[in-house]
Design a protein around this motif. Structure first.
Motif, PDB file in Angstrom:
ATOM      1  N   VAL A 139       0.868  -1.175   0.000  1.00 22.04           N
ATOM      2  CA  VAL A 139       0.000   0.000   0.000  1.00 22.04           C
ATOM      3  C   VAL A 139       0.901   1.220   0.000  1.00 22.04           C
ATOM      4  O   VAL A 139       1.614   1.476   0.983  1.00 22.04           O
ATOM      5  N   HIS A 140       0.910   1.974  -1.084  1.00 24.37           N
ATOM      6  CA  HIS A 140       1.746   3.162  -1.217  1.00 24.37           C
ATOM      7  C   HIS A 140       0.933   4.386  -0.790  1.00 24.37           C
ATOM      8  O   HIS A 140      -0.154   4.625  -1.307  1.00 24.37           O
ATOM      9  N   ALA A 175      -7.123  -6.354   3.494  1.00 25.96           N
ATOM     10  CA  ALA A 175      -8.292  -5.474   3.532  1.00 25.96           C
ATOM     11  C   ALA A 175      -7.817  -4.057   3.804  1.00 25.96           C
ATOM     12  O   ALA A 175      -7.040  -3.827   4.735  1.00 25.96           O
ATOM     13  N   VAL A 176      -8.274  -3.104   2.994  1.00 26.35           N
ATOM     14  CA  VAL A 176      -7.938  -1.693   3.154  1.00 26.35           C
ATOM     15  C   VAL A 176      -9.235  -0.919   3.263  1.00 26.35           C
ATOM     16  O   VAL A 176     -10.121  -1.060   2.410  1.00 26.35           O
ATOM     17  N   ALA A 184      -5.893   2.406  -7.431  1.00 25.51           N
ATOM     18  CA  ALA A 184      -6.116   3.531  -6.517  1.00 25.51           C
ATOM     19  C   ALA A 184      -7.364   3.271  -5.688  1.00 25.51           C
ATOM     20  O   ALA A 184      -8.385   2.799  -6.194  1.00 25.51           O
ATOM     21  N   VAL A 185      -7.271   3.593  -4.395  1.00 18.49           N
ATOM     22  CA  VAL A 185      -8.401   3.469  -3.480  1.00 18.49           C
ATOM     23  C   VAL A 185      -8.511   4.795  -2.732  1.00 18.49           C
ATOM     24  O   VAL A 185      -7.549   5.241  -2.102  1.00 18.49           O
ATOM     25  N   ALA A 186      -9.661   5.446  -2.826  1.00 14.82           N
ATOM     26  CA  ALA A 186      -9.867   6.754  -2.203  1.00 14.82           C
ATOM     27  C   ALA A 186     -10.984   6.653  -1.185  1.00 14.82           C
ATOM     28  O   ALA A 186     -11.903   5.824  -1.312  1.00 14.82           O
ATOM     29  N   ALA A 187     -10.911   7.534  -0.156  1.00 15.77           N
ATOM     30  CA  ALA A 187     -11.948   7.556   0.875  1.00 15.77           C
ATOM     31  C   ALA A 187     -13.288   7.908   0.229  1.00 15.77           C
ATOM     32  O   ALA A 187     -13.338   8.735  -0.686  1.00 15.77           O
ATOM     33  N   PRO A 188     -14.386   7.253   0.640  1.00 15.97           N
ATOM     34  CA  PRO A 188     -14.508   6.297   1.753  1.00 15.97           C
ATOM     35  C   PRO A 188     -14.541   4.848   1.270  1.00 15.97           C
ATOM     36  O   PRO A 188     -15.244   4.025   1.853  1.00 15.97           O
ATOM     37  N   GLU A 189     -13.782   4.512   0.247  1.00 19.84           N
ATOM     38  CA  GLU A 189     -13.811   3.165  -0.314  1.00 19.84           C
ATOM     39  C   GLU A 189     -13.140   2.159   0.611  1.00 19.84           C
ATOM     40  O   GLU A 189     -12.306   2.507   1.437  1.00 19.84           O
TER      41      GLU A 189
END
Length: 436
Positions: free
Chosen positions: A165-166, A184-185, A205-210
């Motif tokens: 996770v960068h 799990a992120v 890419a994972v952005a809040a609130p994902e």
């Protein structure tokens, strides 16, 4: 007052002392001349003279001097652009590469740039590298709450299993489930990029609130059902002419009785103090399918380990071995892992069993040579497996801990070529140019 505040205060006192010494070295007129100057100033004030501008200029000069002194204090106290971060574990200095375990309560890591990593109970992790722009954290198992202070050039990496996770500057929770091999992120603020051998698209890419769940493990099939017991077919009756078959006599009935089916014999009464009944032969499989490893292992122990060693599948033996390992039964875990390797040689289960045998030697006993042998077995059987980055990184640690410098350089070169941004990249870069 924490240590950093003390350091700033001490530095401020040193700056003040230097200023006082400089003032003492300035040339001053004799006392009589200074006294005459005071009298002249008082006379000027009594005649309506104005000394306020001089006082104002003095105040401005003093304010500028104080501002310059404070700027010097903070410039010296804060880490410079080339200084690596430092961190503390619950107030004590932390060291790169040292395992941190949160047993019954949460443990916090405070970094010098203001970032913080909290380990939930049952979590095991370590800081693998630190630099001026960030740090690398390896999550062995459990959950972390990560809050990274945002800067334009921040470089943080949190690794769990084959995933990385960068982080640029954000807050999130990350969990690595060693048994399910699942990451799990859950984003709270900001965004991250997740890399791994099975992540699509690469650098997802994972952005809040994902939230995101990832695994590279092959899906497990449902637990096999035990086949019904084989029953020999009854031989067909001999051919008899219809007229030769005598009619069946009617059943004898007592007076007043009906032709109901006979009742089954009563069950014997339970004896006080008798041992609990044995678990049904398929119950441990049902518990494994439901993820209840502890219950599955308890069923197997009641049935008898030898009964299961010869009949379980490779994946079942690995799962039961992991249940025994987590239950602090290393001897039983080793038997189950070795059975997986003996009965299912060449399979994924056999390779994973080799990795876990290495991990038990590494974590449980510090048996570095034995651990490296098992990690080498995994890498030979699954060079691109999901656990390959961790197996190679741990092999590198084993060589370092045994002071096998040539071996460490060889493994470091392999690691950097395969995983230049991996969790062990900092250690590999350090050992790649080491001397014999």
């Amino acid at each position: 007052m924490d240590v950093r505040t003390k350091d700033v205060a001490a530095l401020g006192r040193r700056v003040a002392a230097h200023q006082d010494a400089a003032l003492e070295r300035l040339a001053r007129p004799p006392a009589a001349d200074r006294l005459q100057a005071i009298y002249r100033k008082e006379a000027a004030l009594s005649l309506g003279g104005r000394a306020a501008p001089s006082r104002r200029r003095l105040g401005i000069a003093l304010g500028a001097a104080c501002a310059a002194a404070l700027a010097l204090v903070f410039a010296l106290a804060l880490p410079g652009p080339g200084d690596p971060l430092t961190y503390r574990v619950e107030g004590s200095p932390g060291a790169v590469g040292r395992w941190v375990a949160a047993d019954a309560s949460q443990v916090g890591l405070d970094f010098s740039d203001g970032s913080r990593v909290d380990l939930a109970p049952g979590t095991r992790a370590r800081v693998t590298e630190v630099g001026p722009l960030g740090a690398g954290v390896l999550l062995e198992r459990g959950s972390l709450h990560v809050r990274v202070v945002h800067r334009g050039d921040t470089r943080w990496v949190v690794a769990g299993g084959p995933f990385e996770v960068h982080v640029i500057g954000t807050e999130f929770d990350v969990t690595w489930d060693t048994e399910a091999e699942e990451l799990a992120v859950s984003m709270i603020a900001g965004r991250v990029r997740v890399l791994g051998p099975c992540v699509e698209p690469p650098g997802r890419a994972v952005a809040a609130p994902e939230s995101l769940r990832l695994t590279c493990a092959a899906p497990r099939s449902a637990a096999p059902q035990a086949p019904p017991p084989a029953v020999a077919p009854e031989p067909p009756p001999p051919a008899v002419a219809p007229e030769a078959i005598p009619p069946a006599p009617p059943p004898a009935l007592l007076p007043g009785a009906s032709a109901a089916a006979p009742a089954p014999p009563p069950s014997p009464p339970a004896r006080a103090g008798a041992p609990p009944p044995e678990a049904p032969s398929g119950s441990w499989r049902a518990h494994l399918a439901a993820g209840k490893l502890g219950e599955a292992l308890a069923d197997v122990e009641r049935l008898g380990i030898d009964t299961v060693l010869g009949g379980a599948s490779g994946a079942e033996l690995v799962d039961l071995g992991s249940a025994a390992r987590l239950g602090r039964k290393p001897d039983l875990a080793a038997r189950l892992y070795e059975a997986a390797r003996r009965r299912f040689a060449g399979s994924d289960a056999a390779a994973v069993a080799a990795y876990h045998l290495g991990r038990m030697a590494f974590d449980g006993r510090g048996a570095w040579a034995e651990a490296e042998r098992w990690f080498a077995v995994y890498l030979a059987e699954r060079p691109r497996g999901a656990l390959a980055p961790e197996a190679l990184g741990r092999s590198l640690e084993c060589a370092r801990n045994q002071e096998l410098h040539a071996r460490a350089r060889e493994l470091a070169a392999r690691y950097l070529a395969a995983y230049p941004n991996g969790a062990h990249a900092g250690l590999a870069a350090e050992l790649a140019g080491g001397a014999d």
